[in-house]
Design an enzyme around this catalytic site. Structure first.
Site, mmCIF file in Angstrom:
data_model
loop_
_atom_site.group_PDB
_atom_site.id
_atom_site.type_symbol
_atom_site.label_atom_id
_atom_site.label_comp_id
_atom_site.label_asym_id
_atom_site.label_seq_id
_atom_site.Cartn_x
_atom_site.Cartn_y
_atom_site.Cartn_z
ATOM 1 N N ARG A 97 1.798 8.267 -0.814
ATOM 2 C CA ARG A 97 1.776 9.312 -1.827
ATOM 3 C C ARG A 97 3.049 10.141 -1.807
ATOM 4 O O ARG A 97 3.549 10.581 -2.822
ATOM 5 C CB ARG A 97 0.556 10.213 -1.594
ATOM 6 C CG ARG A 97 0.418 11.276 -2.653
ATOM 7 C CD ARG A 97 -0.877 12.107 -2.588
ATOM 8 N NE ARG A 97 -1.644 12.011 -1.396
ATOM 9 C CZ ARG A 97 -2.912 11.593 -1.357
ATOM 10 N NH1 ARG A 97 -3.516 11.216 -2.454
ATOM 11 N NH2 ARG A 97 -3.553 11.556 -0.210
ATOM 12 N N TYR A 98 3.558 10.394 -0.613
ATOM 13 C CA TYR A 98 4.775 11.197 -0.459
ATOM 14 C C TYR A 98 5.921 10.272 -0.084
ATOM 15 O O TYR A 98 5.709 9.296 0.636
ATOM 16 C CB TYR A 98 4.569 12.235 0.655
ATOM 17 C CG TYR A 98 3.376 13.124 0.411
ATOM 18 C CD1 TYR A 98 3.409 14.097 -0.578
ATOM 19 C CD2 TYR A 98 2.210 12.973 1.155
ATOM 20 C CE1 TYR A 98 2.315 14.902 -0.810
ATOM 21 C CE2 TYR A 98 1.100 13.783 0.931
ATOM 22 C CZ TYR A 98 1.162 14.749 -0.054
ATOM 23 O OH TYR A 98 0.078 15.546 -0.294
ATOM 24 N N ARG A 101 6.769 9.289 3.940
ATOM 25 C CA ARG A 101 5.755 8.940 4.924
ATOM 26 C C ARG A 101 4.599 8.192 4.284
ATOM 27 O O ARG A 101 4.281 8.404 3.117
ATOM 28 C CB ARG A 101 5.233 10.187 5.652
ATOM 29 C CG ARG A 101 4.671 11.277 4.750
ATOM 30 C CD ARG A 101 4.916 12.637 5.411
ATOM 31 N NE ARG A 101 4.237 13.752 4.767
ATOM 32 C CZ ARG A 101 4.691 14.415 3.695
ATOM 33 N NH1 ARG A 101 5.799 14.012 3.094
ATOM 34 N NH2 ARG A 101 4.031 15.436 3.216
ATOM 35 N N CYS A 110 -14.856 4.934 14.309
ATOM 36 C CA CYS A 110 -14.548 6.197 14.991
ATOM 37 C C CYS A 110 -15.435 6.335 16.214
ATOM 38 O O CYS A 110 -16.436 5.625 16.348
ATOM 39 C CB CYS A 110 -14.822 7.392 14.077
ATOM 40 S SG CYS A 110 -13.942 7.321 12.510
ATOM 41 N N CYS A 114 -18.499 12.063 11.767
ATOM 42 C CA CYS A 114 -18.629 13.474 11.421
ATOM 43 C C CYS A 114 -19.214 13.541 10.018
ATOM 44 O O CYS A 114 -18.676 12.920 9.093
ATOM 45 C CB CYS A 114 -17.250 14.133 11.453
ATOM 46 S SG CYS A 114 -16.275 13.617 12.886
ATOM 47 N N CYS A 117 -17.140 14.003 6.790
ATOM 48 C CA CYS A 117 -15.935 13.168 6.650
ATOM 49 C C CYS A 117 -15.586 12.899 5.187
ATOM 50 O O CYS A 117 -16.425 12.463 4.417
ATOM 51 C CB CYS A 117 -16.140 11.841 7.366
ATOM 52 S SG CYS A 117 -14.718 10.757 7.227
ATOM 53 N N ARG A 119 -13.673 10.574 4.132
ATOM 54 C CA ARG A 119 -13.588 9.132 3.864
ATOM 55 C C ARG A 119 -14.925 8.458 4.201
ATOM 56 O O ARG A 119 -14.978 7.296 4.555
ATOM 57 C CB ARG A 119 -12.463 8.493 4.677
ATOM 58 C CG ARG A 119 -11.088 8.884 4.228
ATOM 59 C CD ARG A 119 -10.008 7.850 4.568
ATOM 60 N NE ARG A 119 -8.726 8.386 4.140
ATOM 61 C CZ ARG A 119 -7.835 8.926 4.984
ATOM 62 N NH1 ARG A 119 -8.063 8.960 6.283
ATOM 63 N NH2 ARG A 119 -6.710 9.403 4.520
ATOM 64 N N ASP A 279 -12.811 18.563 1.392
ATOM 65 C CA ASP A 279 -12.607 17.857 0.125
ATOM 66 C C ASP A 279 -13.944 17.640 -0.579
ATOM 67 O O ASP A 279 -15.007 17.766 0.029
ATOM 68 C CB ASP A 279 -11.934 16.502 0.405
ATOM 69 C CG ASP A 279 -10.560 16.691 1.016
ATOM 70 O OD1 ASP A 279 -9.796 17.512 0.489
ATOM 71 O OD2 ASP A 279 -10.263 16.032 2.041
ATOM 72 N N ASP A 316 -6.533 19.710 -0.717
ATOM 73 C CA ASP A 316 -6.024 18.443 -1.240
ATOM 74 C C ASP A 316 -6.589 18.303 -2.645
ATOM 75 O O ASP A 316 -7.810 18.255 -2.819
ATOM 76 C CB ASP A 316 -6.486 17.294 -0.330
ATOM 77 C CG ASP A 316 -5.372 16.300 -0.092
ATOM 78 O OD1 ASP A 316 -4.780 15.859 -1.085
ATOM 79 O OD2 ASP A 316 -5.120 15.965 1.078
ATOM 80 N N LYS A 323 -1.422 17.560 -1.352
ATOM 81 C CA LYS A 323 -1.811 18.756 -0.609
ATOM 82 C C LYS A 323 -1.153 20.010 -1.181
ATOM 83 O O LYS A 323 0.012 19.976 -1.557
ATOM 84 C CB LYS A 323 -1.364 18.622 0.849
ATOM 85 C CG LYS A 323 -2.135 17.602 1.628
ATOM 86 C CD LYS A 323 -1.707 17.648 3.092
ATOM 87 C CE LYS A 323 -2.493 16.657 3.914
ATOM 88 N NZ LYS A 323 -2.160 15.249 3.535
HETATM 89 C C1 LIG Z 1 -2.083 14.277 4.237
HETATM 90 C C2 LIG Z 1 -1.283 13.132 3.925
HETATM 91 C C3 LIG Z 1 -0.064 12.918 4.575
HETATM 92 C C4 LIG Z 1 0.453 13.844 5.653
HETATM 93 O O1 LIG Z 1 0.926 15.002 5.096
HETATM 94 P P1 LIG Z 1 1.714 16.079 6.019
HETATM 95 O O2 LIG Z 1 1.807 17.259 5.130
HETATM 96 O O3 LIG Z 1 3.009 15.461 6.383
HETATM 97 O O4 LIG Z 1 0.861 16.310 7.229
HETATM 98 C C5 LIG Z 1 0.689 11.829 4.230
HETATM 99 N N1 LIG Z 1 0.270 10.973 3.266
HETATM 100 C C6 LIG Z 1 -0.892 11.165 2.609
HETATM 101 C C7 LIG Z 1 -1.279 10.187 1.575
HETATM 102 C C8 LIG Z 1 -1.715 12.235 2.929
HETATM 103 O O5 LIG Z 1 -2.874 12.409 2.278
HETATM 104 S S1 SF4 Z 2 -13.604 12.938 10.263
HETATM 105 FE FE1 SF4 Z 2 -14.120 10.899 9.499
HETATM 106 S S2 SF4 Z 2 -12.391 9.618 10.094
HETATM 107 FE FE2 SF4 Z 2 -12.288 11.479 11.344
HETATM 108 S S3 SF4 Z 2 -13.403 10.985 13.223
HETATM 109 FE FE3 SF4 Z 2 -14.851 11.974 11.863
HETATM 110 S S4 SF4 Z 2 -15.837 10.275 10.788
HETATM 111 FE FE4 SF4 Z 2 -13.963 9.473 11.702
#
Ligand SMILES: *Cc1c(COP(=O)(O)O)cnc(C)c1O
Ligand code: SF4
Length: 358
Positions: A97-98, A101, A110, A114, A117, A119, A279, A316, A323
């Site tokens: 996305r960025y 990175r 995991c 949690c 979560c 995801r 989220d 987000d 973010k």
């Molecule tokens: C959160 C996230 C990151 C990391 O973002 P930082 O601000 O560098 O911590 C990188 N890529 C994606 C797709 C993310 O959602």
């Molecule tokens: S927040 Fe989601 S991805 Fe992170 S440890 Fe918990 S269950 Fe796993």
């Protein structure tokens, strides 16, 4: 190592089905029926290290891991992919996305599941784990994109992988010159601290990249003796750690609880980095407080506790828009070079001449 606990055994001692929860007295028999559809979507894994705290009805711990029928309450605004990972996924396992990175998600397993979560619709389902070809495609993508400076290994929890798999990922990334930094996002320092073995740290130390850990910890109570030792082991071996917490109703949503979490973190040499506003993940509304309260909470820390202890509050934006670091202080230019600031000491408004340039 002689004194190191067997982490795989500790992992297997977590509770992973409703009957085990009934046996422990964590839920009643009649709740199993209503909870069944909850865990059909998202498995349970209650970490062994917290069983005693849950027995003592420590809600800051238990509500993070015990399934609840509230998870069946799905609002129309809630999404399966709340932050739009898929929109920015050029190949399986990568989210780009960025520019500088990528997220790299080798596993969706995991050491704890949690309940909040974001995801949760992918996590805990092993069919989502990367296959051999996916790994090759992911490395290939990173190799071809010379703008990628950092690889953030997340998931799931990448530190639930074996030493061998982690070593293999690091070896493959070590061949890519433009990648300088590797960041592991993990929950294990809190939920499975025995995973931090000397052999894992040796693998990190062998890498030619700078390795960072972003640790997911949400309450001061998670800093058990085992957790503190695991943190110290990482830091003493040259791995810097950042804290990523999620702001959660009933768990850390008060001034006092946040202060004790962030102070504990700094005392243990972890820098609070992000406090994530939850989220819009399906079935997680019971964990959210109003966003304006979240802003007030974080704003009230400035001026009260050491700046080292203060993370940024992050939202987000749904749909993959990225973010936002929420502005927690007001500063407005009222005339040219005259600014109105809000004091962090007493919230009073101060209008002063504050030259922008000479
Ligand atoms: C959160 C996230 C990151 C990391 O973002 P930082 O601000 O560098 O911590 C990188 N890529 C994606 C797709 C993310 O959602
Ligand atoms: S927040 Fe989601 S991805 Fe992170 S440890 Fe918990 S269950 Fe796993």
């Amino acid at each position: 190592m002689i004194n190191e606990k067997n982490w795989a055994r500790e992992l297997s001692q977590g509770l992973i089905d409703l009957n085990q929860l009934v046996k422990k007295g964590f839920i009643s028999m009649h709740q199993t029926c209503e909870l069944k559809p909850v865990i059909d979507h998202f498995n349970i894994r209650v970490p062994h290290i917290f069983l005693e705290e849950i027995e003592k009805s420590n809600e800051a711990i238990s509500s993070q891991f015990l399934p609840s029928s509230n998870e069946l309450n799905v609002l129309p605004e809630q999404l399966t992919d709340p932050i739009g990972d898929e929109r920015w996924s050029p190949v399986a396992g990568i989210t780009h996305r960025y520019p500088d990175r990528v997220l790299f998600k080798p596993t969706y397993m995991c050491a704890s599941y949690c309940r909040f979560c974001f995801r949760r619709y992918k996590v805990s389902d092993s069919s989502n784990n990367l296959k051999k070809d996916d790994f090759l495609n992911a490395y290939d993508y990173i190799k071809k994109h010379s703008e990628i400076w950092e690889v953030i290994i997340t998931g799931g929890d990448p530190l639930t992988l074996t030493d061998q798999s982690i070593a293999s990922i690091l070896e493959n990334l070590s061949e890519i010159d433009h990648v300088k930094v590797i960041r592991f996002h993990t929950r294990i320092l809190s939920v499975l601290p025995s995973r931090i073995t000397m052999s894992l740290l040796d693998i990190f130390k062998k890498s030619n990249k700078s390795i960072w850990i972003a640790a997911h910890i949400n309450s001061a109570d998670e800093f058990t003796l085992e957790c503190k030792n695991a943190i110290a082991k990482c830091v003493d071996n040259g791995i810097p750690i950042l804290l990523q917490s999620v702001l959660l109703k009933g768990i850390n949503d008060s001034h006092e609880k946040l202060i004790s979490l962030f102070k504990k973190s700094i005392e243990n040499r972890i820098k609070p980095y992000y406090l994530h506003y939850p989220d819009l993940a399906k079935g997680t509304e019971h964990f959210r407080i109003p966003l304006r309260h979240a802003i007030e909470l974080i704003k009230n820390l400035r001026g009260k506790i050491s700046g080292l202890c203060i993370p940024q509050l992050i939202v987000d934006i749904p749909g993959g828009e990225g973010k936002i670091a929420m502005h927690t202080h007001n500063a407005t230019e009222v005339y040219e070079n005259v600014w109105e600031f809000e004091s962090s000491l007493n919230s009073s408004r101060i209008v002063i001449k504050y030259p922008n340039s000479i």
